[in-house]
Design an enzyme around this catalytic site. Structure first.
Site, PDB file in Angstrom:
ATOM      1  N   ASP A 303       0.793  -1.228   0.000  1.00 55.81           N
ATOM      2  CA  ASP A 303       0.000   0.000   0.000  1.00 55.81           C
ATOM      3  C   ASP A 303       0.826   1.279   0.000  1.00 55.81           C
ATOM      4  O   ASP A 303       0.312   2.329  -0.370  1.00 55.81           O
ATOM      5  CB  ASP A 303      -0.967  -0.008   1.184  1.00 55.81           C
ATOM      6  CG  ASP A 303      -2.080  -1.031   0.981  1.00 55.81           C
ATOM      7  OD1 ASP A 303      -2.425  -1.300  -0.177  1.00 55.81           O
ATOM      8  OD2 ASP A 303      -2.599  -1.559   1.977  1.00 55.81           O
ATOM      9  N   GLY A 305       4.265   1.534  -1.501  1.00 56.62           N
ATOM     10  CA  GLY A 305       4.993   1.629  -2.764  1.00 56.62           C
ATOM     11  C   GLY A 305       4.138   1.418  -3.994  1.00 56.62           C
ATOM     12  O   GLY A 305       4.552   1.750  -5.109  1.00 56.62           O
ATOM     13  N   GLU A 306       2.952   0.848  -3.845  1.00 50.89           N
ATOM     14  CA  GLU A 306       2.100   0.599  -5.005  1.00 50.89           C
ATOM     15  C   GLU A 306       0.907   1.551  -5.088  1.00 50.89           C
ATOM     16  O   GLU A 306       0.365   1.761  -6.174  1.00 50.89           O
ATOM     17  CB  GLU A 306       1.588  -0.851  -4.997  1.00 50.89           C
ATOM     18  CG  GLU A 306       2.708  -1.840  -5.284  1.00 50.89           C
ATOM     19  CD  GLU A 306       2.245  -3.283  -5.289  1.00 50.89           C
ATOM     20  OE1 GLU A 306       2.913  -4.095  -5.931  1.00 50.89           O
ATOM     21  OE2 GLU A 306       1.227  -3.615  -4.635  1.00 50.89           O
ATOM     22  N   GLY A 310       0.374   8.339   1.414  1.00 48.43           N
ATOM     23  CA  GLY A 310       0.141   9.785   1.487  1.00 48.43           C
ATOM     24  C   GLY A 310      -0.977  10.241   0.575  1.00 48.43           C
ATOM     25  O   GLY A 310      -1.875  10.963   0.996  1.00 48.43           O
ATOM     26  N   TYR A 387      -9.370  -1.449   3.057  1.00 50.51           N
ATOM     27  CA  TYR A 387      -8.818  -1.234   4.395  1.00 50.51           C
ATOM     28  C   TYR A 387      -8.628   0.243   4.706  1.00 50.51           C
ATOM     29  O   TYR A 387      -8.372   1.048   3.809  1.00 50.51           O
ATOM     30  CB  TYR A 387      -7.456  -1.932   4.534  1.00 50.51           C
ATOM     31  CG  TYR A 387      -7.515  -3.166   5.424  1.00 50.51           C
ATOM     32  CD1 TYR A 387      -7.332  -3.044   6.793  1.00 50.51           C
ATOM     33  CD2 TYR A 387      -7.751  -4.422   4.906  1.00 50.51           C
ATOM     34  CE1 TYR A 387      -7.385  -4.160   7.622  1.00 50.51           C
ATOM     35  CE2 TYR A 387      -7.809  -5.546   5.720  1.00 50.51           C
ATOM     36  CZ  TYR A 387      -7.624  -5.412   7.083  1.00 50.51           C
ATOM     37  OH  TYR A 387      -7.687  -6.509   7.887  1.00 50.51           O
ATOM     38  N   TYR A 389      -6.199   2.495   7.395  1.00 49.63           N
ATOM     39  CA  TYR A 389      -5.082   2.409   8.331  1.00 49.63           C
ATOM     40  C   TYR A 389      -4.876   3.758   9.002  1.00 49.63           C
ATOM     41  O   TYR A 389      -4.788   4.785   8.329  1.00 49.63           O
ATOM     42  CB  TYR A 389      -3.787   2.043   7.606  1.00 49.63           C
ATOM     43  CG  TYR A 389      -3.793   0.664   6.983  1.00 49.63           C
ATOM     44  CD1 TYR A 389      -3.497  -0.461   7.747  1.00 49.63           C
ATOM     45  CD2 TYR A 389      -4.077   0.492   5.628  1.00 49.63           C
ATOM     46  CE1 TYR A 389      -3.492  -1.726   7.173  1.00 49.63           C
ATOM     47  CE2 TYR A 389      -4.070  -0.772   5.050  1.00 49.63           C
ATOM     48  CZ  TYR A 389      -3.782  -1.877   5.827  1.00 49.63           C
ATOM     49  OH  TYR A 389      -3.776  -3.125   5.262  1.00 49.63           O
ATOM     50  N   HIS A 437      -4.965 -13.663   6.123  1.00 51.75           N
ATOM     51  CA  HIS A 437      -3.940 -12.785   5.553  1.00 51.75           C
ATOM     52  C   HIS A 437      -3.080 -12.219   6.666  1.00 51.75           C
ATOM     53  O   HIS A 437      -3.361 -12.401   7.848  1.00 51.75           O
ATOM     54  CB  HIS A 437      -4.610 -11.661   4.747  1.00 51.75           C
ATOM     55  CG  HIS A 437      -5.503 -10.785   5.568  1.00 51.75           C
ATOM     56  ND1 HIS A 437      -6.805 -11.100   5.845  1.00 51.75           N
ATOM     57  CD2 HIS A 437      -5.263  -9.626   6.205  1.00 51.75           C
ATOM     58  CE1 HIS A 437      -7.340 -10.157   6.607  1.00 51.75           C
ATOM     59  NE2 HIS A 437      -6.415  -9.258   6.848  1.00 51.75           N
ATOM     60  N   HIS A 439      -0.636  -8.564   7.698  1.00 44.81           N
ATOM     61  CA  HIS A 439      -0.271  -7.185   7.353  1.00 44.81           C
ATOM     62  C   HIS A 439       1.145  -6.953   7.870  1.00 44.81           C
ATOM     63  O   HIS A 439       1.364  -7.014   9.070  1.00 44.81           O
ATOM     64  CB  HIS A 439      -1.179  -6.172   8.041  1.00 44.81           C
ATOM     65  CG  HIS A 439      -2.639  -6.342   7.764  1.00 44.81           C
ATOM     66  ND1 HIS A 439      -3.350  -5.488   6.952  1.00 44.81           N
ATOM     67  CD2 HIS A 439      -3.531  -7.252   8.208  1.00 44.81           C
ATOM     68  CE1 HIS A 439      -4.612  -5.866   6.904  1.00 44.81           C
ATOM     69  NE2 HIS A 439      -4.756  -6.939   7.655  1.00 44.81           N
ATOM     70  N   ASP A 446      15.668   6.470  11.193  1.00 41.41           N
ATOM     71  CA  ASP A 446      17.001   7.050  11.148  1.00 41.41           C
ATOM     72  C   ASP A 446      17.229   7.697  12.505  1.00 41.41           C
ATOM     73  O   ASP A 446      16.938   8.864  12.714  1.00 41.41           O
ATOM     74  CB  ASP A 446      17.099   8.066  10.003  1.00 41.41           C
ATOM     75  CG  ASP A 446      18.489   8.684   9.913  1.00 41.41           C
ATOM     76  OD1 ASP A 446      19.343   8.379  10.778  1.00 41.41           O
ATOM     77  OD2 ASP A 446      18.717   9.472   8.984  1.00 41.41           O
ATOM     78  N   ASP A 587      26.716   6.515  11.308  1.00 41.29           N
ATOM     79  CA  ASP A 587      25.362   7.023  11.125  1.00 41.29           C
ATOM     80  C   ASP A 587      24.552   5.856  10.550  1.00 41.29           C
ATOM     81  O   ASP A 587      24.792   5.429   9.418  1.00 41.29           O
ATOM     82  CB  ASP A 587      25.367   8.216  10.167  1.00 41.29           C
ATOM     83  CG  ASP A 587      24.001   8.877  10.074  1.00 41.29           C
ATOM     84  OD1 ASP A 587      23.093   8.464  10.820  1.00 41.29           O
ATOM     85  OD2 ASP A 587      23.840   9.801   9.246  1.00 41.29           O
TER      86      ASP A 587
HETATM   87 NI    NI Z   1      -6.551  -7.758   8.122  1.00 46.82          NI
END
Ligand code: NI
Length: 650
Positions: A303, A305-306, A310, A387, A389, A437, A439, A446, A587
């Site tokens: 969800d 990268g595809e 945002g 879904y 999130y 399924h 998730h 960082d 770092d």
């Molecule tokens: Ni689920």
């Protein structure tokens, strides 16, 4: 471009900047070579070098040069174009790179085109007619990311696999009525249907699955009003995208792909702003389904990268997502034409009471000290297909940072014959199968604990054998070791040894002599059940392990690589860490994968009560002692009695 004020180098692009960037791209010579089918996939800030941002934070002065990064997809020849636009002065293209080997994330327009194509296809309509469906207006076609299953006729194409639902007139929840066994494969660039697959009829479940106030029936009438009142207003301040709350200070960012980003999270301690996190974001997520049947085996939605967490962010102005004194930040993304789209109230900032912070009552005196805990909440919600999130960051008064994902929305469903029990799922309504399924989420942390040079230590606990030094058998103790290089730091959680990880700064020690640090405390987690050879395991290798540590590299941003859509696999963390680079006293970036294992329940239907999953970062020797001793006692105030009159006043 009209003059706008940017107050922090990591401020997301403003709408005026998005307009200027799109215009600069269109004005570039390279744009003239593209077809009429070009789409803007994303327009985002290209973050300045970390060194430049840190230098600006330390010394102030002029902001570092400001750039935007643009991804274009030319549907004419399928090429992807990565463009950098400089925003200082007149916006202008400064770099342009053509890629013929990648598929950027989907844009909504493509999915709608796919739906229309499929709905008007004669073979598709014939398949529906065989099922007795002739009202094609009621048909809903959901385009899923196609994945990569090594099918020869799919190579080099931009694809979606489409599944089918019926939304009868007057109903909202199409997932109550799946048309199992019918799939369409669509070439999104050529806008043509490659295949209509009909794997046989399964009865379409008929029970409605709506969950609005009308469908729910009479509302319960025993809810007493609950109001959050802050008579002096909120306890935090917002200056541009910089939030200050009690001892905490941070910058809130937002990108098309990751959604909410926390930058430069620091804590004011004894006159110093001490650094904890440079940047924290959701780097990737994937939902592998466990049903091998033709309609469901390919369901592995990534969800971030595809689809873009945002761009799928919801405006929180209409719902009641947050309670109390709320401050909202808007988010700006670009549509397929490069025009800015403002999501008002995309990010919610507020305070919450979270019970007891610390307490001790002396039983002899019958008196003592209690403090209530407060947290600052920075959150956003994205609706991605069925879904929803919620992405919630919490900052606490004792120095704890928590990340929590709230999973809700509607289950992905299929149909089963009336006399059948689903083998790979749960019956949630008559004839309605909710498939098993998982998730998986990966958060890129960082961390810069008191500076750049950090190391990661694994801490675990072992029982000691009975013997002269352990005559009663009660002995156990914590052990620790430091990771030297990337491969050794690829780890799974292990409750049997109480394993966790600490990010330490070996150069800075607290008053008792040990390095200052932050402890990454895993919460709920799971391991993937898809075989190592499965397509999803290759494409999303980051789900195979829970902890990864890499040396900082600004080009390493997403756990499954820059372009996971239809990727053959191996990109991202597995690829980078194969170099086994040193990570001790550098770092570094910590990548934590956590998985929610979802065997659906009848109670998850027709809309799922929120499930939560996340982790905590707790200071360990970062402070010399409990840093929340200075939280003042609460002022008690009078309460009403319980409504039945039987309760004691509290
Ligand atoms: Ni689920």
């Amino acid at each position: 471009m009209t003059a706008i004020t940017i107050s922090h180098p990591l401020d997301p692009l403003r709408t005026e900047e998005i307009v200027a960037v799109a215009a600069a791209v269109r004005a570039a010579a390279q744009y003239g070579d593209l077809s009429a089918l070009v789409r803007f996939i994303t327009i985002d800030l290209r973050e300045p070098d970390k060194a430049a941002v840190l230098d600006w934070s330390r010394n102030g002065g002029e902001l570092p040069p400001r750039d935007a990064e643009v991804v274009l997809l030319d549907g004419g020849d399928g090429a992807t174009h990565e463009v950098t636009v400089a925003l200082d002065g007149e916006a202008r293209v400064v770099a342009w790179r053509r890629r013929d080997d990648v598929q950027p994330m989907a844009v909504v327009g493509e999915l709608m085109v796919a739906e229309e194509l499929v709905k008007h296809d004669e073979r598709f309509r014939a398949a529906l007619a065989r099922r007795g469906i002739t009202d094609f207006e009621a048909v809903q076609v959901d385009a899923w990311p196609a994945g990569n299953f090594n099918y020869e006729d799919e190579v080099g194409r931009r694809l979606a696999r489409c599944v089918v639902f019926i939304r009868p007139a007057g109903e909202e929840n199409e997932w109550a009525h799946p048309v199992d066994g019918l799939i369409a494969l669509v070439d999104l660039n050529r806008q043509q249907i490659l295949r209509i697959e009909d794997h046989g009829e399964v009865p379409i479940p008929t029970e409605p699955g709506d969950f609005d106030a009308t469908a729910a029936g009479p509302p319960r009438d025993d809810i007493a009003p609950l109001e959050i009142v802050q008579p002096q207003g909120a306890g935090f301040t917002v200056d541009g995208n910089v939030i200050r709350w009690q001892r905490w200070e941070l910058h809130v960012g937002f990108t098309s792909r990751e959604g909410l980003v926390l930058n430069q999270v620091g804590y004011h301690d004894r006159g110093l702003l001490r650094s904890i996190i440079y940047r924290a974001s959701l780097s990737e997520m994937i939902v592998p389904y466990g049903d091998p049947s033709p309609t469901h085996y390919f369901k592995n939605a990534m969800d971030a990268g595809e689809n873009g967490v945002g761009v799928c962010a919801s405006s929180l102005e209409l719902g009641c997502d947050c309670l109390g004194e709320i401050f909202y930040l808007e988010a700006n993304v670009a549509d397929a034409d490069g025009a800015p789209v403002t999501i008002p109230n995309a990010i919610c900032i507020h305070e919450e009471d979270v019970g007891v912070l610390w307490r001790h009552i002396d039983w002899r005196r019958g008196a003592g000290e209690v403090r209530r805990s407060r947290r600052l909440v920075i959150s956003s919600f994205s609706a991605i297909g069925n879904y929803d999130y919620g992405f919630f960051w919490y900052l606490y008064q004792d120095g704890t940072i928590e990340y929590e994902i709230k999973l809700t929305g509607v289950l992905s469903t299929g149909g089963v014959a009336p006399d059948e029990k689903p083998r790979y799922g749960t019956l949630v309504a008559p004839g309605l199968n909710a498939m098993i399924h998982q998730h998986f989420f990966n958060v890129r942390l960082d961390l810069d604990v008191d500076g750049l040079e950090n190391a990661v230590e694994e801490v675990w606990t072992e029982s000691e054998p009975l013997g002269p030094s352990n005559p009663h058998g009660n002995a156990y103790r914590a052990h620790r070791r430091r990771f030297a290089s990337e491969r050794g730091a690829i780890r799974r959680t292990d409750p049997a040894s109480a394993r966790w990880w600490e990010i330490v700064n070996p150069r800075i020690r607290h008053r008792l002599g040990a390095p200052v640090g932050y402890r990454l405390i895993p919460g709920e987690n799971a391991v993937p059940f898809a075989a190592a050879e499965a397509a999803v395991s290759k494409r999303a290798g980051f789900v195979r392990e829970h902890l990864w540590v890499t040396p900082y590299d600004r080009g390493e941003r997403f756990a499954a690589g820059e372009y996971p859509n239809q990727h053959p696999g191996g990109a991202g963390l597995p690829e980078w860490t194969s170099a086994d680079r040193p990570i001790d006293c550098r770092d570094i970036v910590v990548w934590y994968t956590f998985g929610h294992h979802h065997v659906p329940r009848p109670e998850d239907w027709p809309v799922m009560p929120v499930a939560t999953i996340g982790f905590k970062l707790k200071p360990v020797g970062f402070f010399d002692r409990n840093p929340s001793l200075d939280v003042p006692p609460s002022v008690p105030h009078r309460s009403h009695r319980a409504r039945d009159g039987g309760g004691a006043p509290s």
